[in-house]
Design a protein around this motif. Sequence first.
Motif, PDB file in Angstrom:
ATOM      1  N   ARG A 149       7.623  -8.534  10.640  1.00 19.95           N
ATOM      2  CA  ARG A 149       7.344  -9.834  10.016  1.00 19.95           C
ATOM      3  C   ARG A 149       5.984 -10.355  10.468  1.00 19.95           C
ATOM      4  N   GLY A 150       5.691 -10.180  11.733  1.00 20.74           N
ATOM      5  CA  GLY A 150       4.412 -10.624  12.264  1.00 20.74           C
ATOM      6  C   GLY A 150       3.245  -9.879  11.654  1.00 20.74           C
ATOM      7  N   VAL A 151       3.397  -8.585  11.482  1.00 25.62           N
ATOM      8  CA  VAL A 151       2.341  -7.773  10.874  1.00 25.62           C
ATOM      9  C   VAL A 151       2.146  -8.178   9.414  1.00 25.62           C
ATOM     10  N   ALA A 152       3.238  -8.391   8.694  1.00 30.64           N
ATOM     11  CA  ALA A 152       3.130  -8.790   7.288  1.00 30.64           C
ATOM     12  C   ALA A 152       2.360 -10.100   7.164  1.00 30.64           C
ATOM     13  N   TRP A 153       2.604 -11.017   8.078  1.00 28.35           N
ATOM     14  CA  TRP A 153       1.890 -12.301   8.069  1.00 28.35           C
ATOM     15  C   TRP A 153       0.416 -12.097   8.424  1.00 28.35           C
ATOM     16  N   ALA A 154       0.146 -11.303   9.456  1.00 28.60           N
ATOM     17  CA  ALA A 154      -1.226 -11.113   9.941  1.00 28.60           C
ATOM     18  C   ALA A 154      -2.074 -10.279   8.991  1.00 28.60           C
ATOM     19  N   ARG A 155      -1.452  -9.354   8.307  1.00 31.17           N
ATOM     20  CA  ARG A 155      -2.188  -8.418   7.442  1.00 31.17           C
ATOM     21  C   ARG A 155      -3.071  -9.154   6.422  1.00 31.17           C
ATOM     22  N   GLU A 156      -2.590 -10.276   5.926  1.00 36.01           N
ATOM     23  CA  GLU A 156      -3.326 -11.030   4.911  1.00 36.01           C
ATOM     24  C   GLU A 156      -4.386 -11.953   5.505  1.00 36.01           C
ATOM     25  N   ARG A 157      -4.422 -12.044   6.840  1.00 36.48           N
ATOM     26  CA  ARG A 157      -5.257 -13.065   7.472  1.00 36.48           C
ATOM     27  C   ARG A 157      -6.236 -12.552   8.506  1.00 36.48           C
ATOM     28  N   ALA A 158      -6.069 -11.310   8.969  1.00 28.74           N
ATOM     29  CA  ALA A 158      -6.850 -10.894  10.125  1.00 28.74           C
ATOM     30  C   ALA A 158      -7.153  -9.403  10.151  1.00 28.74           C
ATOM     31  N   ASP A 159      -8.128  -9.055  10.967  1.00 31.15           N
ATOM     32  CA  ASP A 159      -8.537  -7.673  11.175  1.00 31.15           C
ATOM     33  C   ASP A 159      -7.856  -7.068  12.398  1.00 31.15           C
ATOM     34  N   ALA A 160      -7.190  -7.917  13.175  1.00 29.73           N
ATOM     35  CA  ALA A 160      -6.460  -7.473  14.365  1.00 29.73           C
ATOM     36  C   ALA A 160      -5.448  -8.554  14.697  1.00 29.73           C
ATOM     37  N   VAL A 161      -4.453  -8.195  15.490  1.00 25.51           N
ATOM     38  CA  VAL A 161      -3.430  -9.167  15.875  1.00 25.51           C
ATOM     39  C   VAL A 161      -3.096  -9.004  17.350  1.00 25.51           C
ATOM     40  N   VAL A 162      -2.906 -10.137  18.008  1.00 22.02           N
ATOM     41  CA  VAL A 162      -2.439 -10.163  19.389  1.00 22.02           C
ATOM     42  C   VAL A 162      -0.973 -10.566  19.355  1.00 22.02           C
ATOM     43  N   PHE A 163      -0.114  -9.708  19.902  1.00 22.75           N
ATOM     44  CA  PHE A 163       1.306 -10.032  20.014  1.00 22.75           C
ATOM     45  C   PHE A 163       1.594 -10.546  21.416  1.00 22.75           C
TER      46      PHE A 163
ATOM     47  N   ARG B   3      -1.585  -2.214  35.885  1.00 21.52           N
ATOM     48  CA  ARG B   3      -0.284  -2.028  35.237  1.00 21.52           C
ATOM     49  C   ARG B   3      -0.286  -2.794  33.922  1.00 21.52           C
ATOM     50  N   ARG B   4       0.179  -2.122  32.890  1.00 21.47           N
ATOM     51  CA  ARG B   4       0.188  -2.714  31.559  1.00 21.47           C
ATOM     52  C   ARG B   4       1.204  -3.841  31.467  1.00 21.47           C
ATOM     53  N   GLY B   5       0.793  -4.893  30.752  1.00 24.23           N
ATOM     54  CA  GLY B   5       1.682  -6.017  30.512  1.00 24.23           C
ATOM     55  C   GLY B   5       1.525  -6.497  29.089  1.00 24.23           C
ATOM     56  N   ASN B   6       1.706  -7.774  28.885  1.00 23.23           N
ATOM     57  CA  ASN B   6       1.557  -8.416  27.588  1.00 23.23           C
ATOM     58  C   ASN B   6       0.688  -9.646  27.752  1.00 23.23           C
ATOM     59  N   PRO B   7      -0.003 -10.067  26.722  1.00 24.68           N
ATOM     60  CA  PRO B   7       0.045  -9.650  25.327  1.00 24.68           C
ATOM     61  C   PRO B   7      -0.696  -8.338  25.052  1.00 24.68           C
ATOM     62  N   VAL B   8      -0.501  -7.843  23.809  1.00 26.35           N
ATOM     63  CA  VAL B   8      -1.122  -6.595  23.370  1.00 26.35           C
ATOM     64  C   VAL B   8      -1.824  -6.843  22.035  1.00 26.35           C
ATOM     65  N   LEU B   9      -3.017  -6.302  21.912  1.00 23.98           N
ATOM     66  CA  LEU B   9      -3.801  -6.433  20.680  1.00 23.98           C
ATOM     67  C   LEU B   9      -3.824  -5.110  19.930  1.00 23.98           C
ATOM     68  N   PHE B  10      -3.640  -5.191  18.621  1.00 24.72           N
ATOM     69  CA  PHE B  10      -3.729  -4.018  17.753  1.00 24.72           C
ATOM     70  C   PHE B  10      -4.718  -4.284  16.631  1.00 24.72           C
ATOM     71  N   ASP B  11      -5.657  -3.365  16.434  1.00 28.39           N
ATOM     72  CA  ASP B  11      -6.556  -3.400  15.288  1.00 28.39           C
ATOM     73  C   ASP B  11      -5.735  -3.114  14.023  1.00 28.39           C
ATOM     74  N   ALA B  12      -6.272  -3.522  12.863  1.00 26.59           N
ATOM     75  CA  ALA B  12      -5.578  -3.340  11.586  1.00 26.59           C
ATOM     76  C   ALA B  12      -5.239  -1.883  11.291  1.00 26.59           C
ATOM     77  N   ARG B  13      -5.968  -0.946  11.886  1.00 26.86           N
ATOM     78  CA  ARG B  13      -5.659   0.462  11.617  1.00 26.86           C
ATOM     79  C   ARG B  13      -4.250   0.835  12.099  1.00 26.86           C
ATOM     80  N   HIS B  14      -3.663   0.001  12.965  1.00 28.49           N
ATOM     81  CA  HIS B  14      -2.304   0.261  13.467  1.00 28.49           C
ATOM     82  C   HIS B  14      -1.237  -0.537  12.723  1.00 28.49           C
ATOM     83  N   PHE B  15      -1.643  -1.345  11.754  1.00 31.69           N
ATOM     84  CA  PHE B  15      -0.665  -2.212  11.095  1.00 31.69           C
ATOM     85  C   PHE B  15       0.433  -1.410  10.391  1.00 31.69           C
TER      86      PHE B  15
END
Length: 196
Positions: free
Chosen positions: A89-103, A138-150
């Motif tokens: 749901r988050g990706v569907a919302w972000a896809r129309e608005r951004a080039d990347a998303v931070v979860f 050590r990896r934590g959150n938040p995590v950012l994904f470029d649109a190529r991962h949508f």
Amino acid sequence: MTTGGTVAGVLLAAGDSDRFGERDKLLATLDGEPLVRHAARTLAGADIGPVAAVVDPGSSGVRDALAGLDIAVVENYEAAAGQATSVRRGVAWARERADAVVFALGDMPRVHAETVDRVVGAYRDGRESALAAGYEERRGNPVLFDARHFDALAALEGDTGGRGVFEAADDAAVVETGDTGVRVDVDTPGDLDGLR
């Protein structure tokens, strides 16, 4: 990879609270405010584009806890089927608005807005297409994904987040933030007590 475009923020706030007991853990208070409001304010205060919270429509309390913040509310009617539905749901919302998303996660109240800015800054500097906030390597959150991962995020199923997509990225990296909050989530009442 587009690094100069818009980065949206998505707060995952539709999960269940099985290990927390009868109460919705996102509504448990810390420093006088619900956990989810702390997490939402982190994204709202970061230097990013539009922000949305994915919520379970059956939890009006979470929606109320976000009142007054500049955050869109995205309802996830499939929330009971697991975290992947909220990511989708988050990706569907972000896809129309951004080039990347931070979860970001609604049960992580101690992440600083500056931490989000640091991760986004690393992305905009042209580094990796999948970046996670880290503390002491050590990896934590938040995590950012470029649109190529949508597309990969939109294909997730079950009770899983974006970890598999992150680990599969050939250029994924952890951004050291110096922020202990990126490793601190609240799963049980004891976890919450430890933050007080």
